[in-house]
Design a protein around this motif. Structure first.
Motif, PDB file in Angstrom:
ATOM      1  N   HIS A  94       0.834  -1.209   0.000  1.00 25.18           N
ATOM      2  CA  HIS A  94       0.000   0.000   0.000  1.00 25.18           C
ATOM      3  C   HIS A  94       0.870   1.262   0.000  1.00 25.18           C
ATOM      4  O   HIS A  94       0.603   2.206  -0.747  1.00 25.18           O
ATOM      5  CB  HIS A  94      -0.935   0.007   1.209  1.00 25.18           C
ATOM      6  N   GLU A  95       1.921   1.273   0.844  1.00 25.50           N
ATOM      7  CA  GLU A  95       2.812   2.437   0.909  1.00 25.50           C
ATOM      8  C   GLU A  95       3.505   2.663  -0.428  1.00 25.50           C
ATOM      9  O   GLU A  95       3.655   3.803  -0.884  1.00 25.50           O
ATOM     10  CB  GLU A  95       3.834   2.255   2.033  1.00 25.50           C
ATOM     11  N   LEU A  96       3.920   1.588  -1.076  1.00 21.53           N
ATOM     12  CA  LEU A  96       4.576   1.701  -2.379  1.00 21.53           C
ATOM     13  C   LEU A  96       3.600   2.274  -3.410  1.00 21.53           C
ATOM     14  O   LEU A  96       3.947   3.189  -4.162  1.00 21.53           O
ATOM     15  CB  LEU A  96       5.096   0.334  -2.820  1.00 21.53           C
ATOM     16  N   GLN A  97       2.386   1.768  -3.436  1.00 21.55           N
ATOM     17  CA  GLN A  97       1.381   2.248  -4.377  1.00 21.55           C
ATOM     18  C   GLN A  97       1.032   3.709  -4.104  1.00 21.55           C
ATOM     19  O   GLN A  97       0.950   4.518  -5.032  1.00 21.55           O
ATOM     20  CB  GLN A  97       0.122   1.381  -4.291  1.00 21.55           C
ATOM     21  N   LEU A  98       0.831   4.073  -2.836  1.00 19.37           N
ATOM     22  CA  LEU A  98       0.489   5.450  -2.481  1.00 19.37           C
ATOM     23  C   LEU A  98       1.617   6.407  -2.868  1.00 19.37           C
ATOM     24  O   LEU A  98       1.363   7.486  -3.414  1.00 19.37           O
ATOM     25  CB  LEU A  98       0.182   5.559  -0.986  1.00 19.37           C
ATOM     26  N   SER A  99       2.861   6.016  -2.610  1.00 12.30           N
ATOM     27  CA  SER A  99       3.977   6.899  -2.967  1.00 12.30           C
ATOM     28  C   SER A  99       4.055   7.084  -4.481  1.00 12.30           C
ATOM     29  O   SER A  99       4.356   8.177  -4.967  1.00 12.30           O
ATOM     30  CB  SER A  99       5.294   6.377  -2.389  1.00 12.30           C
ATOM     31  N   GLN A 100       3.769   6.028  -5.255  1.00  8.99           N
ATOM     32  CA  GLN A 100       3.759   6.143  -6.714  1.00  8.99           C
ATOM     33  C   GLN A 100       2.631   7.076  -7.162  1.00  8.99           C
ATOM     34  O   GLN A 100       2.835   7.951  -8.007  1.00  8.99           O
ATOM     35  CB  GLN A 100       3.582   4.771  -7.374  1.00  8.99           C
ATOM     36  N   GLU A 101       1.450   6.915  -6.586  1.00  7.82           N
ATOM     37  CA  GLU A 101       0.311   7.756  -6.961  1.00  7.82           C
ATOM     38  C   GLU A 101       0.557   9.220  -6.616  1.00  7.82           C
ATOM     39  O   GLU A 101       0.168  10.115  -7.369  1.00  7.82           O
ATOM     40  CB  GLU A 101      -0.967   7.242  -6.284  1.00  7.82           C
ATOM     41  N   ARG A 102       1.213   9.479  -5.488  1.00  6.59           N
ATOM     42  CA  ARG A 102       1.515  10.871  -5.123  1.00  6.59           C
ATOM     43  C   ARG A 102       2.545  11.474  -6.073  1.00  6.59           C
ATOM     44  O   ARG A 102       2.410  12.622  -6.490  1.00  6.59           O
ATOM     45  CB  ARG A 102       1.983  10.942  -3.669  1.00  6.59           C
ATOM     46  N   ALA A 103       3.564  10.696  -6.440  1.00  3.71           N
ATOM     47  CA  ALA A 103       4.546  11.188  -7.415  1.00  3.71           C
ATOM     48  C   ALA A 103       3.855  11.457  -8.753  1.00  3.71           C
ATOM     49  O   ALA A 103       4.122  12.474  -9.413  1.00  3.71           O
ATOM     50  CB  ALA A 103       5.687  10.183  -7.572  1.00  3.71           C
ATOM     51  N   ASP A 104       2.959  10.555  -9.160  1.00  2.65           N
ATOM     52  CA  ASP A 104       2.205  10.749 -10.402  1.00  2.65           C
ATOM     53  C   ASP A 104       1.358  12.020 -10.338  1.00  2.65           C
ATOM     54  O   ASP A 104       1.237  12.745 -11.332  1.00  2.65           O
ATOM     55  CB  ASP A 104       1.288   9.553 -10.675  1.00  2.65           C
ATOM     56  N   SER A 105       0.751  12.303  -9.187  1.00  2.00           N
ATOM     57  CA  SER A 105      -0.069  13.510  -9.024  1.00  2.00           C
ATOM     58  C   SER A 105       0.767  14.774  -9.191  1.00  2.00           C
ATOM     59  O   SER A 105       0.341  15.731  -9.838  1.00  2.00           O
ATOM     60  CB  SER A 105      -0.747  13.524  -7.645  1.00  2.00           C
ATOM     61  N   VAL A 106       1.969  14.775  -8.598  1.00  2.00           N
ATOM     62  CA  VAL A 106       2.852  15.940  -8.731  1.00  2.00           C
ATOM     63  C   VAL A 106       3.281  16.106 -10.191  1.00  2.00           C
ATOM     64  O   VAL A 106       3.272  17.206 -10.735  1.00  2.00           O
ATOM     65  CB  VAL A 106       4.073  15.814  -7.795  1.00  2.00           C
ATOM     66  N   LYS A 107       3.611  14.998 -10.853  1.00  2.00           N
ATOM     67  CA  LYS A 107       4.010  15.035 -12.262  1.00  2.00           C
ATOM     68  C   LYS A 107       2.886  15.621 -13.113  1.00  2.00           C
ATOM     69  O   LYS A 107       3.114  16.513 -13.939  1.00  2.00           O
ATOM     70  CB  LYS A 107       4.373  13.630 -12.741  1.00  2.00           C
ATOM     71  N   ALA A 108       1.666  15.130 -12.915  1.00  2.00           N
ATOM     72  CA  ALA A 108       0.522  15.621 -13.696  1.00  2.00           C
ATOM     73  C   ALA A 108       0.290  17.111 -13.450  1.00  2.00           C
ATOM     74  O   ALA A 108      -0.001  17.864 -14.394  1.00  2.00           O
ATOM     75  CB  ALA A 108      -0.737  14.822 -13.341  1.00  2.00           C
ATOM     76  N   PHE A 109       0.444  17.550 -12.197  1.00  2.00           N
ATOM     77  CA  PHE A 109       0.252  18.965 -11.885  1.00  2.00           C
ATOM     78  C   PHE A 109       1.289  19.813 -12.620  1.00  2.00           C
ATOM     79  O   PHE A 109       0.950  20.832 -13.236  1.00  2.00           O
ATOM     80  CB  PHE A 109       0.339  19.204 -10.375  1.00  2.00           C
ATOM     81  N   LEU A 110       2.555  19.389 -12.574  1.00  2.00           N
ATOM     82  CA  LEU A 110       3.610  20.163 -13.239  1.00  2.00           C
ATOM     83  C   LEU A 110       3.399  20.191 -14.748  1.00  2.00           C
ATOM     84  O   LEU A 110       3.638  21.215 -15.390  1.00  2.00           O
ATOM     85  CB  LEU A 110       4.985  19.585 -12.890  1.00  2.00           C
ATOM     86  N   GLU A 111       2.935  19.080 -15.321  1.00  2.00           N
ATOM     87  CA  GLU A 111       2.640  19.045 -16.759  1.00  2.00           C
ATOM     88  C   GLU A 111       1.528  20.033 -17.105  1.00  2.00           C
ATOM     89  O   GLU A 111       1.606  20.743 -18.117  1.00  2.00           O
ATOM     90  CB  GLU A 111       2.251  17.631 -17.195  1.00  2.00           C
ATOM     91  N   LYS A 112       0.490  20.108 -16.264  1.00  2.00           N
ATOM     92  CA  LYS A 112      -0.607  21.053 -16.511  1.00  2.00           C
ATOM     93  C   LYS A 112      -0.128  22.491 -16.421  1.00  2.00           C
ATOM     94  O   LYS A 112      -0.741  23.387 -17.000  1.00  2.00           O
ATOM     95  CB  LYS A 112      -1.752  20.810 -15.527  1.00  2.00           C
ATOM     96  N   GLN A 113       0.985  22.704 -15.708  1.00  2.00           N
ATOM     97  CA  GLN A 113       1.559  24.044 -15.595  1.00  2.00           C
ATOM     98  C   GLN A 113       2.530  24.353 -16.738  1.00  2.00           C
ATOM     99  O   GLN A 113       3.161  25.396 -16.747  1.00  2.00           O
ATOM    100  CB  GLN A 113       2.274  24.207 -14.248  1.00  2.00           C
ATOM    101  N   GLY A 114       2.660  23.420 -17.677  1.00  2.00           N
ATOM    102  CA  GLY A 114       3.473  23.687 -18.858  1.00  2.00           C
ATOM    103  C   GLY A 114       4.860  23.078 -18.854  1.00  2.00           C
ATOM    104  O   GLY A 114       5.646  23.355 -19.766  1.00  2.00           O
TER     105      GLY A 114
END
Length: 151
Positions: A94-114
């Protein structure tokens, strides 16, 4: 010569930078130093969730702007880290999956910012790379973090 990899950590522990009276206390939350980027604010997620809290949108926008202003930074690995909350295989997964999902969320946010997606990768490390003891609340808070490793 061959460029050396620089490892830069963003430790999101909620600790604010303290002023030293030099008048630079109003500096931006993200700055480029000789060692890479330094950050003075926390990125917050919902409890047990990959959802970034709106309070963290301004710092993420500043991170995105810093990356866009520094095209010499070609690749950034966004590494998500969790604290160790239990030793079971299910908890570790669960911790591994959650850490991956949080990293993915940050990546998606930065992509939306250009920020160009080819400059970003996201990897979850779970609780495998602690920077402090998981025996105290303070240590666990330090271990819940996102790191940006520049190549």
């Amino acid at each position: 010569g061959r460029a050396k990899n620089r490892r830069v950590e963003f430790n999101f522990t909620g600790e604010a930078a303290s002023g030293d009276g030099d008048g630079a206390d109003a500096a931006p939350a993200v700055k480029v130093s000789d060692k890479g980027l330094e950050i003075s604010e926390t990125i917050q997620f919902g409890g047990n969730s990959p959802d970034i809290k709106p309070v963290s949108f301004p710092i993420l926008k500043k991170i995105a702007a810093t990356l866009k202003e520094n095209p010499q930074i070609k690749r950034v690995e966004i590494g998500g880290h969790c604290s160790d909350v239990g030793g079971s295989a299910e908890a570790d997964a669960h911790e591994l999956q959650l850490s991956q999902e949080r990293a993915d969320s940050v990546k998606a946010f930065l992509e939306k910012q250009g920020v160009a997606s080819q400059r970003l990768t996201a990897k979850g490390y779970g609780d495998k790379v602690p920077v402090a003891s998981n025996d105290t609340k303070e240590g666990r808070a330090k271990n819940r973090r996102v790191e940006f490793n520049f190549a």
